[in-house]
Design a protein around this motif. Structure first.
Motif, PDB file in Angstrom:
ATOM      1  N   LEU A 127       3.768  62.100  54.221  1.00 17.98           N
ATOM      2  CA  LEU A 127       3.731  62.715  53.011  1.00 17.98           C
ATOM      3  C   LEU A 127       3.093  63.961  52.589  1.00 17.98           C
ATOM      4  O   LEU A 127       3.590  64.746  51.784  1.00 17.98           O
ATOM      5  CB  LEU A 127       3.527  61.729  51.688  1.00 17.98           C
ATOM      6  CG  LEU A 127       4.536  60.503  51.616  1.00 17.98           C
ATOM      7  CD1 LEU A 127       3.850  59.498  50.895  1.00 17.98           C
ATOM      8  CD2 LEU A 127       5.769  60.943  51.303  1.00 17.98           C
ATOM      9  N   LEU A 128       2.037  64.220  53.466  1.00 17.50           N
ATOM     10  CA  LEU A 128       1.184  65.448  53.458  1.00 17.50           C
ATOM     11  C   LEU A 128       1.419  66.312  54.508  1.00 17.50           C
ATOM     12  O   LEU A 128       0.757  67.394  54.613  1.00 17.50           O
ATOM     13  CB  LEU A 128      -0.297  65.198  53.352  1.00 17.50           C
ATOM     14  CG  LEU A 128      -0.623  64.245  51.886  1.00 17.50           C
ATOM     15  CD1 LEU A 128      -2.057  64.247  51.748  1.00 17.50           C
ATOM     16  CD2 LEU A 128      -0.174  65.420  50.655  1.00 17.50           C
ATOM     17  N   ASP A 129       2.384  65.940  55.431  1.00 14.74           N
ATOM     18  CA  ASP A 129       2.566  67.016  56.309  1.00 14.74           C
ATOM     19  C   ASP A 129       3.152  68.367  55.990  1.00 14.74           C
ATOM     20  O   ASP A 129       4.035  68.573  55.368  1.00 14.74           O
ATOM     21  CB  ASP A 129       3.849  66.365  57.206  1.00 14.74           C
ATOM     22  CG  ASP A 129       4.307  67.042  58.567  1.00 14.74           C
ATOM     23  OD1 ASP A 129       3.813  68.167  58.700  1.00 14.74           O
ATOM     24  OD2 ASP A 129       4.939  66.334  59.352  1.00 14.74           O
ATOM     25  N   PRO A 130       2.324  69.470  56.461  1.00 17.99           N
ATOM     26  CA  PRO A 130       2.597  70.700  55.880  1.00 17.99           C
ATOM     27  C   PRO A 130       3.900  71.449  56.559  1.00 17.99           C
ATOM     28  O   PRO A 130       4.510  72.283  55.879  1.00 17.99           O
ATOM     29  CB  PRO A 130       1.361  71.465  56.589  1.00 17.99           C
ATOM     30  CG  PRO A 130       0.839  70.618  57.739  1.00 17.99           C
ATOM     31  CD  PRO A 130       1.101  69.343  57.362  1.00 17.99           C
ATOM     32  N   GLN A 131       4.470  70.644  57.416  1.00 13.51           N
ATOM     33  CA  GLN A 131       5.797  70.968  57.842  1.00 13.51           C
ATOM     34  C   GLN A 131       6.884  70.277  57.359  1.00 13.51           C
ATOM     35  O   GLN A 131       8.101  69.912  57.714  1.00 13.51           O
ATOM     36  CB  GLN A 131       5.666  70.880  59.479  1.00 13.51           C
ATOM     37  CG  GLN A 131       4.826  71.684  60.198  1.00 13.51           C
ATOM     38  CD  GLN A 131       4.733  73.204  59.914  1.00 13.51           C
ATOM     39  OE1 GLN A 131       5.875  73.845  59.537  1.00 13.51           O
ATOM     40  NE2 GLN A 131       3.489  73.780  59.488  1.00 13.51           N
ATOM     41  N   TRP A 132       6.805  69.542  56.259  1.00 11.71           N
ATOM     42  CA  TRP A 132       7.616  68.752  55.853  1.00 11.71           C
ATOM     43  C   TRP A 132       8.828  69.329  55.395  1.00 11.71           C
ATOM     44  O   TRP A 132       9.056  70.385  54.682  1.00 11.71           O
ATOM     45  CB  TRP A 132       7.005  68.163  54.245  1.00 11.71           C
ATOM     46  CG  TRP A 132       8.054  67.180  53.566  1.00 11.71           C
ATOM     47  CD1 TRP A 132       8.932  67.440  52.657  1.00 11.71           C
ATOM     48  CD2 TRP A 132       7.914  65.719  53.595  1.00 11.71           C
ATOM     49  NE1 TRP A 132       9.524  66.106  52.179  1.00 11.71           N
ATOM     50  CE2 TRP A 132       9.015  65.240  52.595  1.00 11.71           C
ATOM     51  CE3 TRP A 132       7.397  65.073  54.398  1.00 11.71           C
ATOM     52  CZ2 TRP A 132       9.036  63.891  52.507  1.00 11.71           C
ATOM     53  CZ3 TRP A 132       7.480  63.629  54.045  1.00 11.71           C
ATOM     54  CH2 TRP A 132       8.348  62.737  53.132  1.00 11.71           C
ATOM     55  N   THR A 133      10.008  68.802  55.883  1.00  7.93           N
ATOM     56  CA  THR A 133      11.535  69.252  55.378  1.00  7.93           C
ATOM     57  C   THR A 133      12.354  68.167  54.681  1.00  7.93           C
ATOM     58  O   THR A 133      11.875  67.101  54.670  1.00  7.93           O
ATOM     59  CB  THR A 133      12.118  69.602  56.844  1.00  7.93           C
ATOM     60  OG1 THR A 133      12.189  68.566  57.707  1.00  7.93           O
ATOM     61  CG2 THR A 133      11.022  70.761  57.570  1.00  7.93           C
ATOM     62  N   GLU A 134      13.519  68.859  54.496  1.00  9.39           N
ATOM     63  CA  GLU A 134      14.514  67.787  54.183  1.00  9.39           C
ATOM     64  C   GLU A 134      14.599  66.723  55.324  1.00  9.39           C
ATOM     65  O   GLU A 134      15.058  65.440  54.693  1.00  9.39           O
ATOM     66  CB  GLU A 134      15.777  68.279  53.798  1.00  9.39           C
ATOM     67  CG  GLU A 134      15.718  69.065  52.686  1.00  9.39           C
ATOM     68  CD  GLU A 134      15.392  68.541  51.071  1.00  9.39           C
ATOM     69  OE1 GLU A 134      15.878  67.456  51.227  1.00  9.39           O
ATOM     70  OE2 GLU A 134      14.459  69.096  50.585  1.00  9.39           O
ATOM     71  N   ALA A 135      14.550  67.019  56.442  1.00  8.34           N
ATOM     72  CA  ALA A 135      15.010  65.779  57.247  1.00  8.34           C
ATOM     73  C   ALA A 135      13.712  64.730  57.330  1.00  8.34           C
ATOM     74  O   ALA A 135      14.079  63.575  57.323  1.00  8.34           O
ATOM     75  CB  ALA A 135      14.782  66.635  58.870  1.00  8.34           C
ATOM     76  N   HIS A 136      12.501  65.164  57.069  1.00  6.05           N
ATOM     77  CA  HIS A 136      11.488  64.196  56.635  1.00  6.05           C
ATOM     78  C   HIS A 136      11.683  63.180  55.471  1.00  6.05           C
ATOM     79  O   HIS A 136      11.464  62.121  55.748  1.00  6.05           O
ATOM     80  CB  HIS A 136      10.063  64.916  56.440  1.00  6.05           C
ATOM     81  CG  HIS A 136       9.634  65.408  57.594  1.00  6.05           C
ATOM     82  ND1 HIS A 136       9.879  66.651  57.903  1.00  6.05           N
ATOM     83  CD2 HIS A 136       8.646  65.154  58.420  1.00  6.05           C
ATOM     84  CE1 HIS A 136       9.266  67.301  58.967  1.00  6.05           C
ATOM     85  NE2 HIS A 136       8.412  66.195  59.441  1.00  6.05           N
ATOM     86  N   ALA A 137      12.221  63.863  54.475  1.00  6.94           N
ATOM     87  CA  ALA A 137      12.498  63.142  53.413  1.00  6.94           C
ATOM     88  C   ALA A 137      13.607  61.912  53.766  1.00  6.94           C
ATOM     89  O   ALA A 137      13.575  61.012  52.968  1.00  6.94           O
ATOM     90  CB  ALA A 137      13.163  64.134  52.061  1.00  6.94           C
TER      91      ALA A 137
END
Length: 269
Positions: A127-137
């Motif tokens: 949840l704190l990945d700095p590279q978070w994207t819609e794919a992560h969600a």
């Protein structure tokens, strides 16, 4: 067990203290690493994935550690007295001007840096990945809804669903969703749940404070909606809170909720 944002902040403090510096002392006080000496290696940086910490050294070497319930990485000026008992120290790193001590840290492993991802491959999106994207969600939502009959609180604590939520956020997320933690996953909005979890962890990680607030207030008695507010009552309605145990064996956690503001099932005793 610390929340993901606490581990993130510990990692940032550790990184600021030692990144770019050469170790004068790199000692382990655990049997499996007792003969290892990291003196002379440069600390390249410290990163986190969920509740896991990775300390990277020159020579493609990474130390994996986990805080579990009682672990901590403390930072001190060189030569300063430790605030915790010396017999609790598991790792001792010192540079010219600082020392970082790992007290009661767990799951200590030294691995080749390219192999460190193998240790967290089982986790859901951080949840704190700095590279978070819609794919992560989308992946977190898919993981969350994979067992629709599962209790909300248990799904939130499962790091294989999404990494970072602990018992505090479990209780607070359920409150903000307006349901009890025993509500089936199928009865909540999965997208909203994932977005809310990331929003809360990210806000506290960015604040730089270790005392999490989910209400926006910093006063000790106003920081949370229901978590550990047995004496004060619900922060929203002022009503009496209930506390029940959720989970079994090592997953058992005391769980706070407001029977007035949260709808859904819960144990009567």
């Amino acid at each position: 067990m610390p929340e993901g944002d606490t581990v993130y902040l510990v990692g940032k403090r550790f990184d600021r203290a030692l990144a770019g510096k050469t170790l004068l002392r790199g000692e382990f006080r655990v049997p499996q690493l007792a003969t290892v000496d990291l003196a002379g290696r440069e600390v390249l940086g410290v990163g986190t994935v969920g509740k896991h910490l990775f300390t990277r050294f020159s020579g493609d070497l990474t130390l994996h550690s986990h805080l579990m319930m009682d672990g901590m990485w403390d930072v001190y000026p060189a030569g300063a007295k430790w605030r915790r008992p010396g017999h609790h120290a598991r790792v001792i790193f010192t540079a010219a001007d600082t020392q970082v001590i790992g007290f009661r840290v767990h799951d200590l492993k030294l691995v080749a840096t390219p192999k460190e991802t193998d240790l967290v491959a089982h986790l859901g999106p951080d949840l704190l990945d700095p590279q978070w994207t819609e794919a992560h969600a989308a992946q977190a939502i898919a993981n969350f809804t994979a067992k629709p009959e599962r209790e909300l609180g248990l799904a939130l604590l499962d790091q294989r669903v999404m990494a970072g939520v602990g018992n505090l956020y479990k209780c607070e997320i359920a409150f903000l969703l307006g349901v009890t933690p025993w509500t089936p996953v199928s009865e909540v909005d999965a997208g909203r749940t994932v977005a809310l979890a990331r929003k809360l962890l990210l806000a506290n990680a960015r604040s730089g404070r270790f005392d999490q607030s989910t209400t926006g207030h910093l006063d000790r008695n106003r920081k949370n909606w229901v978590y550990e507010r047995t004496r004060q009552g619900c922060f929203r309605c002022g009503g009496k809170l209930l506390v029940r145990t959720q989970g079994h064996d090592v997953q058992r956690r005391p769980t706070w909720f407001c029977p007035k503001d949260q709808h859904g099932p819960y144990p009567q005793q």
